[in-house]
Write an enzyme that holds these catalytic residues in place. Structure first.
Site, mmCIF file in Angstrom:
data_model
loop_
_atom_site.group_PDB
_atom_site.id
_atom_site.type_symbol
_atom_site.label_atom_id
_atom_site.label_comp_id
_atom_site.label_asym_id
_atom_site.label_seq_id
_atom_site.Cartn_x
_atom_site.Cartn_y
_atom_site.Cartn_z
ATOM 1 N N ILE A 293 10.563 -23.666 -45.692
ATOM 2 C CA ILE A 293 11.484 -23.135 -44.681
ATOM 3 C C ILE A 293 10.655 -22.531 -43.548
ATOM 4 O O ILE A 293 10.549 -21.308 -43.421
ATOM 5 C CB ILE A 293 12.458 -22.089 -45.260
ATOM 6 C CG1 ILE A 293 13.169 -22.617 -46.504
ATOM 7 C CG2 ILE A 293 13.490 -21.701 -44.200
ATOM 8 C CD1 ILE A 293 14.075 -21.593 -47.175
ATOM 9 N N PRO A 294 10.050 -23.384 -42.716
ATOM 10 C CA PRO A 294 9.342 -22.838 -41.557
ATOM 11 C C PRO A 294 10.352 -22.189 -40.609
ATOM 12 O O PRO A 294 11.513 -22.608 -40.552
ATOM 13 C CB PRO A 294 8.680 -24.064 -40.932
ATOM 14 C CG PRO A 294 9.390 -25.238 -41.484
ATOM 15 C CD PRO A 294 10.023 -24.830 -42.772
ATOM 16 N N HIS A 295 9.921 -21.157 -39.906
ATOM 17 C CA HIS A 295 10.840 -20.466 -39.008
ATOM 18 C C HIS A 295 10.077 -19.812 -37.869
ATOM 19 O O HIS A 295 8.879 -19.588 -37.957
ATOM 20 C CB HIS A 295 11.669 -19.421 -39.770
ATOM 21 C CG HIS A 295 10.867 -18.529 -40.651
ATOM 22 N ND1 HIS A 295 10.450 -18.916 -41.919
ATOM 23 C CD2 HIS A 295 10.389 -17.291 -40.469
ATOM 24 C CE1 HIS A 295 9.756 -17.930 -42.464
ATOM 25 N NE2 HIS A 295 9.699 -16.939 -41.612
ATOM 26 N N GLY A 296 10.824 -19.546 -36.792
ATOM 27 C CA GLY A 296 10.212 -18.939 -35.633
ATOM 28 C C GLY A 296 11.248 -18.409 -34.666
ATOM 29 O O GLY A 296 12.413 -18.815 -34.704
ATOM 30 N N LEU B 116 14.222 -22.880 -39.447
ATOM 31 C CA LEU B 116 15.148 -21.951 -38.813
ATOM 32 C C LEU B 116 14.549 -21.447 -37.506
ATOM 33 O O LEU B 116 13.396 -21.029 -37.468
ATOM 34 C CB LEU B 116 15.406 -20.744 -39.713
ATOM 35 C CG LEU B 116 16.491 -20.874 -40.758
ATOM 36 C CD1 LEU B 116 16.546 -19.616 -41.613
ATOM 37 C CD2 LEU B 116 17.838 -21.149 -40.142
#
Length: 156
Positions: free
Chosen positions: A65-68, A103
């Site tokens: 779940i990479p997010h930024g 996300l």
């Protein structure tokens, strides 16, 4: 709540995608975000890469779940990619990743971002649901599952 349709649009879901490396995956996610949400692809790629440098977003079971935080967003948005070949992601269990739910949040969406991250994480810990995602025949079937609108044939 199992329905993630408030985070995703059908155009933000990809199936059978080749990436080859995290760098290429993040570039692909940037392109998908650009097409689905009219965001700057390079900025999305950069933010996801920056966050990943802090520690792997691969949380086990072949899922990441990479997010930024992305300036200009008005709410939390999601991207989902099922890779055709799993990638080494330095996950906590050392398993390669084939399911990626990214996300993207506005810079000031602290609480909203954390709630969305928790919802996605809970949903992606359901082994039966993950098996359906891995067995889905198309991006449309993946979206139906993620949005909670699947029919019993969606994973066929």
């Amino acid at each position: 709540m199992n329905d993630l349709s408030d985070l995703l649009q059908p155009e933000a879901v990809r199936s059978g995608t080749a990436a080859g490396s995290k760098k290429k995956l993040f570039a692909l996610l940037g392109e998908v975000a650009g097409a689905a949400y009219a965001l700057d692809a390079a900025a999305v790629t950069e933010r996801l890469s920056e966050r990943e440098k802090l520690g792997s977003t691969g949380f086990g079971g072949g899922i990441a779940i990479p997010h930024g935080k992305i300036p200009g967003l008005t709410g939390v948005r999601g991207l989902f990619v099922r890779l055709d070949k799993p990638l080494d992601f330095a996950s906590v269990d050392d398993l390669p990743v084939d399911l990626v739910f990214a996300l993207l949040s506005p810079p000031d969406a602290g609480g909203e971002h954390l709630k969305a991250l928790a919802r996605v994480s809970r949903r992606l810990r359901d082994r039966v649901f993950i098996a359906k995602l891995r067995g889905a025949g198309s991006a449309d079937a993946l979206y139906a599952l993620l949005a909670g609108t699947e029919t019993r044939d969606a994973a066929a």
